[in-house]
Design an enzyme around this catalytic site. Structure first.
Site, PDB file in Angstrom:
ATOM      1  N   GLU A  21       0.834  -1.202   0.000  1.00  0.00           N
ATOM      2  CA  GLU A  21       0.000   0.000   0.000  1.00  0.00           C
ATOM      3  C   GLU A  21       0.867   1.250   0.000  1.00  0.00           C
ATOM      4  OE1 GLU A  21      -3.513   0.301   2.640  1.00  0.00           O
ATOM      5  OE2 GLU A  21      -2.526   2.089   3.463  1.00  0.00           O
ATOM      6  N   PHE A  23       0.626   5.789  -0.399  1.00  0.00           N
ATOM      7  CA  PHE A  23      -0.253   6.962  -0.420  1.00  0.00           C
ATOM      8  C   PHE A  23       0.379   8.038  -1.308  1.00  0.00           C
ATOM      9  CE2 PHE A  23       2.584   7.788   3.201  1.00  0.00           C
ATOM     10  CZ  PHE A  23       2.950   9.108   3.009  1.00  0.00           C
ATOM     11  N   LYS A  26       2.597  14.380  -0.472  1.00  0.00           N
ATOM     12  CA  LYS A  26       2.039  15.727  -0.456  1.00  0.00           C
ATOM     13  C   LYS A  26       2.777  16.690  -1.378  1.00  0.00           C
ATOM     14  CE  LYS A  26      -0.174  15.926   4.061  1.00  0.00           C
ATOM     15  NZ  LYS A  26      -0.306  16.686   5.325  1.00  0.00           N
ATOM     16  N   TRP A  53      -6.721   7.062  -1.036  1.00  0.00           N
ATOM     17  CA  TRP A  53      -7.535   8.184  -1.543  1.00  0.00           C
ATOM     18  C   TRP A  53      -7.844   9.092  -0.363  1.00  0.00           C
ATOM     19  CZ3 TRP A  53      -9.532   9.077  -6.520  1.00  0.00           C
ATOM     20  CH2 TRP A  53     -10.572   9.990  -6.632  1.00  0.00           C
ATOM     21  N   GLY A 112     -14.742   6.671   4.246  1.00  0.00           N
ATOM     22  CA  GLY A 112     -13.936   7.872   4.419  1.00  0.00           C
ATOM     23  C   GLY A 112     -14.488   8.690   5.556  1.00  0.00           C
ATOM     24  N   LYS A 176     -22.086  -4.838   3.948  1.00  0.00           N
ATOM     25  CA  LYS A 176     -21.255  -4.513   2.787  1.00  0.00           C
ATOM     26  C   LYS A 176     -21.035  -5.729   1.903  1.00  0.00           C
ATOM     27  CE  LYS A 176     -18.043  -2.459   5.391  1.00  0.00           C
ATOM     28  NZ  LYS A 176     -16.832  -1.664   5.792  1.00  0.00           N
ATOM     29  N   GLN A 187      -8.072  -3.133   8.644  1.00  0.00           N
ATOM     30  CA  GLN A 187      -7.262  -2.079   9.239  1.00  0.00           C
ATOM     31  C   GLN A 187      -6.108  -2.737  10.002  1.00  0.00           C
ATOM     32  OE1 GLN A 187      -5.930   0.766   9.230  1.00  0.00           O
ATOM     33  NE2 GLN A 187      -7.756   2.019   9.566  1.00  0.00           N
TER      34      GLN A 187
END
Length: 607
Positions: A21, A23, A26, A53, A112, A176, A187
């Site tokens: 994973e 991200f 910035k 995201w 989110g 879901k 998580q």
């Protein structure tokens, strides 16, 4: 290819599969430096790569760009995370259309974090309030249903936002799955026994789709505390005891994290029907590579935990107390020791040590060129809740109310502020009288550090890094003030700073004012350790300040959203956001503890 199909066809008998994973960084420099890192990790042949995201689509362009690179240039099936709340009307359709055009066929559907005002938050797009809404929408769409394999998140330690019991949380997960989810990624967690019990409950609910456990190797003590708090992760007592003993040496923390991840993965794959794992990289590569090597999945080794703990010296010096983060988890979050740096300037292309030059994430004021710079959350998470807002921060309607809130935090009457997710640190107590004086002036302090001139690296309050070294800090402070006060500060810096004082100031409109030359960088925390080059753990420069400035003003907006539209509280907080400036000031004379504070209070010495 659909991830579920790849899992079903995975037949490597030597080891389970794994996914990575990442991200979107910035900064542009961080993004550029992430690409060769991904290329190196892609050579390890993960089953898939995940791209996160940001909440409300805040990283939309970067997430799509990064996912397109991993999918097309590296040929690795990519799972694009997609949050649906607080997204502008049509943004979900746009994101799915863009993903489809890039050949991406896997989505991790997440709720989110909207501004969690509950009573007063109104979904920007009324179709989406929860993750199950996104799953249902994709499955019911003629355009998207057949295009995407849809995954969902699960929370073995419970959802950090919901006060439901295990059965209630399992019902959310079952909803879901019933809506059409194809796989589950969990998580992060560190309680393997708890996870295995949770797995049995999930299967007993009739949920039989693949479950991929999320494993995050511990990188630093500070980031571990921050992430587990943010995610509501249970930390076994023995784990915390071990980390407290090691916490002043980040290399040992990292070694321990690798060994812990290896032990967790071995148990998970041996004692459950888990066929693969999901590795959260935090955009770093050394730890995940070492984990896979230690498992003999790619070759490598790791130092055992018991040896790491045995290496910690005994006696009075080893009897540490836990030192919490500073008020903003920023510059005094200096548990960073990166070892020898590669030749040349770090972060500039493929250097000798390109894989590890930024191996220790160091919070808000790290090196903005690092791909790991600025990581603060996971999966679009927020640190606020309506309950916390009303309980600790009340109903401010005047600037005096805000001043009192910041003072209450300084006096430990409340544990947090919207800008400070932890209690005041012991280090901040060294300069508490100065912070109080500034706050009473209406300059609401949100970050600071005292001057330190050669303190022992084993000092219980300001020490960091390996033993036998010395640490240094330039004094700095950051606060919110109005435009009139900024003009006074600028005039004083120009007339009385004599080159010793640097400042940055920014507002929500995007203005930035500073006396720091273009490209200038202020190293405000550094250490000297035996056998190593000087380590600069905290750097303040334009890019890092602007990144934090944007985050800080977004916090004002989120805080305001917890109160009804047109209420006095919301009007006040929105006005403050629009009118105030975030100001950061550094005094370079670290040999004089009072230098910065004397300068800021018109020459009056406070010590």
């Amino acid at each position: 290819m659909r991830i579920t199909q790849k899992i079903a066809e995975y037949n490597d008998k030597t080891h389970p599969f794994y996914t990575f994973e990442f991200f979107p960084p910035k900064t542009d420099q961080g993004f550029e430096n992430l690409l060769p890192r991904i290329s190196r990790l892609a050579s390890l042949e993960p089953l898939a790569i995940n791209v996160t995201w940001g909440a409300g689509g805040s990283t939309k362009e970067r997430s799509l760009e990064l996912a397109a690179i991993t999918q097309t240039q590296h040929g690795i099936d990519t799972i694009l995370h997609l949050t649906c709340t607080n997204m502008e009307q049509g943004m979900v359709d746009d994101a799915l259309t863009n993903a489809k055009a890039r050949g991406i066929h896997n989505i991790l559907a997440l709720r989110g974090d909207p501004p969690r005002g509950e009573e007063y938050w109104i979904p920007t797009d009324p179709r989406f309030t929860y993750g199950v809404d996104l799953v249902s929408y994709i499955r019911s769409s003629p355009e998207f249903s057949s295009e995407f394999c849809v995954g969902v998140a699960a929370y073995p330690d419970g959802h950090p936002d919901r006060e439901t019991d295990d059965d209630g949380e399992l019902e959310h997960l079952k909803a879901k799955v019933d809506a059409g989810a194809d796989f589950i990624i969990t998580q992060l967690f560190y309680d393997v026994d708890g996870f295995l019990q949770w797995m049995k409950k999930v299967r007993s609910k009739g949920i039989q789709i693949p479950i991929i456990p999320g494993i995050m190797p511990i990188q630093t003590y500070a980031s571990f505390l921050r992430m587990t708090k943010l995610c509501g992760t249970r930390v076994p007592p023995h784990l915390m005891s071990d980390l407290v003993l090691l916490r002043h040496d980040d290399q040992k923390i990292k070694d321990y994290g690798v060994d812990l991840a290896v032990k967790m993965i071995k148990r998970l794959t041996a004692e459950s029907d888990i066929r693969g794992i999901h590795l959260c990289t935090l955009n770093l590569e050394k730890s995940v590579t070492r984990v896979l090597g230690s498992l003999a999945w790619i070759g490598g080794s790791s130092k055992p935990m018991n040896q790491l703990i045995a290496d910690v010296p005994s006696g009075p010096e080893s009897q540490f107390v836990i030192t919490p983060h500073n008020a903003t988890d920023s510059a005094t979050n200096s548990l960073v020791v990166s070892g020898p740096i590669a030749e040349g300037e770090v972060g500039k292309g493929e250097l000798n040590n390109a894989a590890t030059w930024d191996d220790f994430p160091n919070g808000r004021f790290g090196d903005f060129k690092s791909p790991a710079y600025g990581e603060t959350d996971l999966w679009g998470s927020s640190i606020m809740s309506r309950h916390q807002t009303l309980e600790q921060w009340g109903h401010p309607t005047t600037t005096s109310d805000l001043t009192n809130m910041f003072l209450r935090h300084l006096h430990s009457k409340i544990a947090t502020t919207p800008f400070s997710p932890t209690p005041l640190s012991l280090e901040s107590l060294i300069i508490i009288q100065h912070l109080e004086r500034l706050t009473r002036k209406g300059w609401w302090t949100v970050g600071s550090q005292p001057a330190i001139n050669g303190a022992s690296s084993s000092d219980e309050i300001v020490g960091w890094g390996p033993r036998g070294g010395y640490v240094y800090q330039k004094p700095f402070v950051e606060f919110f003030a109005d435009a009139a006060d900024l003009k006074k500060i600028e005039k004083k810096v120009e007339e009385e700073g004599y080159g010793w004082v640097d400042y940055f100031a920014g507002n929500v409109q995007g203005e930035c004012r500073t006396n720091v030359p273009e490209g200038g960088r202020n190293a405000v925390t550094w250490g000297v350790f035996p056998g190593q080059e000087v380590t600069q753990s905290t750097i303040i420069e334009r890019e890092s300040f602007l990144s934090w400035k944007d985050e800080a003003f977004s916090i004002w907006a989120e805080w305001a959203s917890f109160y009804p539209p047109n209420s006095q509280e919301r009007i006040l907080l929105e006005r403050i956001r629009n009118e105030r400036w975030l100001i950061s000031i550094v005094h370079h004379d670290y040999m004089k503890p009072s230098a910065l504070w004397t300068f800021l209070v018109d020459g009056e010495t406070l010590v």
